[in-house]
Design a protein around this motif. Structure first.
Motif, PDB file in Angstrom:
ATOM      1  N   GLN A 188      -6.296 -10.125  -0.470  1.00 17.03           N
ATOM      2  CA  GLN A 188      -5.769  -9.130   0.453  1.00 17.03           C
ATOM      3  C   GLN A 188      -6.534  -8.986   1.803  1.00 17.03           C
ATOM      4  OE1 GLN A 188      -6.848  -8.438  -2.473  1.00 17.03           O
ATOM      5  NE2 GLN A 188      -7.703  -6.285  -2.617  1.00 17.03           N
ATOM      6  N   CYS A 229      -2.668 -11.002   4.508  1.00 15.73           N
ATOM      7  CA  CYS A 229      -4.036 -11.097   4.168  1.00 15.73           C
ATOM      8  C   CYS A 229      -4.762 -10.518   5.668  1.00 15.73           C
ATOM      9  CB  CYS A 229      -4.884 -12.474   4.119  1.00 15.73           C
ATOM     10  SG  CYS A 229      -6.299 -12.420   4.032  1.00 15.73           S
ATOM     11  N   HIS A 249       1.329  -2.516  -8.760  1.00 19.88           N
ATOM     12  CA  HIS A 249       1.454  -3.521  -8.093  1.00 19.88           C
ATOM     13  C   HIS A 249       2.719  -4.259  -8.143  1.00 19.88           C
ATOM     14  CE1 HIS A 249      -3.371  -3.792  -7.125  1.00 19.88           C
ATOM     15  NE2 HIS A 249      -2.761  -2.650  -7.002  1.00 19.88           N
ATOM     16  N   GLY A 255      -2.047 -15.002  -4.147  1.00 20.04           N
ATOM     17  CA  GLY A 255      -2.451 -14.380  -2.978  1.00 20.04           C
ATOM     18  C   GLY A 255      -3.629 -14.928  -2.668  1.00 20.04           C
ATOM     19  N   ARG A 295       2.984  -7.469  -6.471  1.00 19.66           N
ATOM     20  CA  ARG A 295       2.104  -8.763  -6.848  1.00 19.66           C
ATOM     21  C   ARG A 295       3.135  -9.193  -8.131  1.00 19.66           C
ATOM     22  NH1 ARG A 295      -3.161  -7.261  -9.197  1.00 19.66           N
ATOM     23  NH2 ARG A 295      -3.309  -9.438  -9.573  1.00 19.66           N
TER      24      ARG A 295
END
Length: 311
Positions: A305, A147, A191, A95, A194
């Protein structure tokens, strides 16, 4: 900063609103003199909350209940200490490419990427992932990296990468089940997105593995950089790495990397790298500073993020 302060700060600035589990555990450890004494027996760079919690999870420890966690740590300290000394926080969060992308896309193309502290190399593939900056989307396939970007227009095209290499004291291999399990343990309990992203990015990397070299960020960087193709723009990049490097070594690295041809993209904590005044961060959470060739450009959150551009 004491060990107790370190855990309390981790709770307040890094996990608050993001990982209630780790927030509870951090405050519990910060208030437990016996656990703090045990943690104090390992080197300072092995006392990090994220490392302790990842080691506990990798050994099957309970993390949902602070009382059970503290009792389990005491009962299993020998095994925990051994793993603390042999493992490191090699969080390989794909990310983070979402905050690197605006800089990489604006550089002269094509690019030769060289990541310092590459872990398994997941951040060497910004051209292979898809992105979502609010309503703006870019790229196709998975993973899709989301994002919240403030203060800039997201890039219109992906960078073109023709060479990618990583340098790490202990490179990880996404095709090795044990290495992949450690990367999974470093992801915070709540998460799931993720965790799914790790596997999607690992599939991208496994299909076209980068050159990963075991080595030191100062001693071994010039030789690896010399392997980059001459007709591509060399970009040395790193994110959340230098906090683990002693200050004199950081200074030596900065001097070295600025002397190399090409560009230097860093995404590090403000106190680690930034030189000179910075605008106020968006809030009290912990932010990194994204910079290009030593010039600060944006505040970023640790997992990619969010990005607040000020450059």
């Amino acid at each position: 900063m004491t060990t107790a302060d370190r855990y309390a700060e981790f709770a307040a600035r890094e996990t608050h609103g993001i990982s209630p589990t780790y927030e509870r555990l951090s405050y519990a450890v910060a208030a437990d003199a016996e656990l703090l004494a045990l943690i104090g027996t390992v080197p300072p760079d092995k006392q990090q909350p994220n490392l302790l919690f990842a080691v506990a999870r990798s050994l099957g420890g309970p993390v949902q209940d602070p009382d059970a966690f503290r009792a389990w740590i005491r009962a299993h300290w020998t095994a925990i200490e051994s793993r603390l000394r042999t493992r490191a926080t090699q969080t390989n969060e794909a990310g983070r490419c979402a905050v690197l992308l605006p800089v990489l896309a604006a550089l002269p193309q094509p690019l030769a990427l060289l990541e310092v502290g590459a872990s398994a190399g997941l951040c060497l593939y910004p051209d292979r992932y898809a992105y979502r900056y609010g309503p703006h989307t870019l790229g196709v396939g998975t993973p899709v990296l989301e994002c919240a970007a403030t203060g800039l227009v997201p890039p219109a095209a992906l960078p073109r990468v023709v060479w990618r290499a990583g340098l790490d004291l202990n490179p990880l291999d996404v095709t090795d089940p044990e290495d992949l399990a450690w990367l999974d343990a470093l992801i915070w309990p709540e998460h799931g997105h993720r965790r799914a992203r790790l596997r999607e990015a690992a599939a991208v990397v496994a299909a076209d593995p980068p050159l990963l070299v075991r080595g030191d960020l100062v001693d071994d960087l010039p030789a690896l950089a010399a392997q980059a193709p001459a007709d591509a723009t060399l970009v040395v990049l790193h994110t959340s790495v230098l906090y683990q490097v002693p200050p004199p070594r950081r200074a030596a690295f900065a001097e070295l990397v600025t002397a190399l041809p090409g560009h230097w993209v860093a995404n590090e904590a403000a106190e680690v790298l930034a030189d000179g005044p910075l605008p106020a961060p968006p809030d009290d959470a912990l932010y990194n500073v994204l910079s290009l060739d030593g010039k600060p450009l944006a505040w970023t959150r640790s997992h990619g993020q969010a990005l607040t551009w000020f450059g």
